[in-house]
Design an enzyme around this catalytic site. Structure first.
Site, PDB file in Angstrom:
ATOM      1  CG  HIS A  17      -1.963  -1.039   1.256  1.00  0.00           C
ATOM      2  ND1 HIS A  17      -2.168  -1.873   2.325  1.00  0.00           N
ATOM      3  CD2 HIS A  17      -2.893  -1.395   0.325  1.00  0.00           C
ATOM      4  CE1 HIS A  17      -3.171  -2.708   2.060  1.00  0.00           C
ATOM      5  NE2 HIS A  17      -3.623  -2.435   0.851  1.00  0.00           N
ATOM      6  CE  LYS A  41     -13.039  -7.202   2.163  1.00  0.00           C
ATOM      7  NZ  LYS A  41     -11.894  -6.557   1.520  1.00  0.00           N
ATOM      8  NE  ARG A  90      -2.227  -8.439  -3.961  1.00  0.00           N
ATOM      9  CZ  ARG A  90      -3.061  -8.590  -2.946  1.00  0.00           C
ATOM     10  NH1 ARG A  90      -2.613  -8.609  -1.723  1.00  0.00           N
ATOM     11  NH2 ARG A  90      -4.351  -8.739  -3.151  1.00  0.00           N
ATOM     12  CB  SER A 127      -4.297  -6.508   4.668  1.00  0.00           C
ATOM     13  OG  SER A 127      -3.869  -5.297   4.121  1.00  0.00           O
TER      14      SER A 127
HETATM   15  O1  PNS Z   1      -8.537  -3.368   0.378  1.00  0.00           O
HETATM   16  P1  PNS Z   1      -9.697  -4.025  -0.300  1.00  0.00           P
HETATM   17  O2  PNS Z   1     -10.484  -4.852   0.687  1.00  0.00           O
HETATM   18  O3  PNS Z   1      -9.295  -4.791  -1.518  1.00  0.00           O
HETATM   19  O4  PNS Z   1     -10.672  -2.816  -0.776  1.00  0.00           O
HETATM   20  C1  PNS Z   1     -11.851  -3.111  -1.486  1.00  0.00           C
HETATM   21  C2  PNS Z   1     -12.648  -1.832  -1.786  1.00  0.00           C
HETATM   22  C3  PNS Z   1     -12.995  -1.106  -0.488  1.00  0.00           C
HETATM   23  C4  PNS Z   1     -11.822  -0.921  -2.643  1.00  0.00           C
HETATM   24  C5  PNS Z   1     -13.909  -2.293  -2.551  1.00  0.00           C
HETATM   25  O5  PNS Z   1     -14.551  -3.284  -1.815  1.00  0.00           O
HETATM   26  C6  PNS Z   1     -14.889  -1.176  -2.843  1.00  0.00           C
HETATM   27  O6  PNS Z   1     -14.666  -0.403  -3.739  1.00  0.00           O
HETATM   28  N1  PNS Z   1     -15.975  -1.082  -2.028  1.00  0.00           N
HETATM   29  C7  PNS Z   1     -16.951  -0.020  -2.123  1.00  0.00           C
HETATM   30  C8  PNS Z   1     -18.329  -0.525  -2.517  1.00  0.00           C
HETATM   31  C9  PNS Z   1     -18.531  -0.390  -4.015  1.00  0.00           C
HETATM   32  O7  PNS Z   1     -18.353   0.661  -4.610  1.00  0.00           O
HETATM   33  N2  PNS Z   1     -18.951  -1.522  -4.638  1.00  0.00           N
HETATM   34  C10 PNS Z   1     -19.165  -1.610  -6.049  1.00  0.00           C
HETATM   35  C11 PNS Z   1     -17.907  -2.061  -6.793  1.00  0.00           C
HETATM   36  S1  PNS Z   1     -18.175  -2.217  -8.523  1.00  0.00           S
END
Ligand code: PNS
Length: 156
Positions: A17, A41, A90, A127
């Site tokens: 990150h 989560k 990744r 993470s």
């Molecule tokens: O660190 P992560 O867990 O990979 O982050 C995931 C995150 C928060 C970026 C993703 O889950 C997200 O964008 N959530 C917001 C909800 C949203 O917009 N959902 C529609 C996606 S098309």
């Protein structure tokens, strides 16, 4: 002014990150590192702890600030006036997952996504694995920034 959002759960932030934050800061006028509030989560670190860690990591970058978002990421991007979402990739598995989200986010609002390939030394860092290894007594000092490592040791 080109503004980007780097979203994530950051539970906890890793070296991967931090690398993406630095590279995004070099490419955009302003970067908002945005911690998601309400994904379903299980968390090790609560929101305040994650924001504290992110604030420490962002300190060296004058054009990076920390935010939080709830609900759709694209709504947050629009509210902040950010046209780009930054994601680190990744692996091909990350790409398959992220491509669909990027396309959906663009289809919904026109907010675009830019992928940054993770540096090789961080390609295996996540993470989730960091938390599991730390919980089981393994050494994770080389996978997370020093401040995060100290907090992990306190927590576990
Ligand atoms: O660190 P992560 O867990 O990979 O982050 C995931 C995150 C928060 C970026 C993703 O889950 C997200 O964008 N959530 C917001 C909800 C949203 O917009 N959902 C529609 C996606 S098309």
């Amino acid at each position: 002014m080109a503004k980007a959002v780097f979203p994530g759960t950051f539970d906890p932030p890793t070296n991967g990150h931090l690398d993406i934050i630095g590279r995004a800061a070099a490419a955009f006028d302003e970067v908002i590192v945005a911690a998601g509030v309400n994904q379903s989560k299980a968390r090790l670190f609560d929101l305040d702890e994650r924001l504290t860690m992110l604030t420490e990591l962002a300190k060296p970058f004058a054009n990076v600030r920390i935010g939080t978002f709830e609900g759709l990421l694209v709504d947050y991007c629009r509210a902040e006036g950010a046209g780009v979402i930054i994601k680190g990739l990744r692996s091909a598995a990350d790409y398959d997952y992220e491509l669909q989200m990027a396309q959906l986010n663009h289809a919904m609002t026109g907010v675009d996504t830019m992928f940054l390939p993770t540096r090789a030394e961080n390609a295996f860092v996540s993470s989730s694995w960091v938390k599991e290894i730390a919980k089981l007594g393994g050494e994770v000092a080389s996978f997370v920034p020093a401040g995060v490592h100290a907090r992990l040791l306190e927590k576990i």
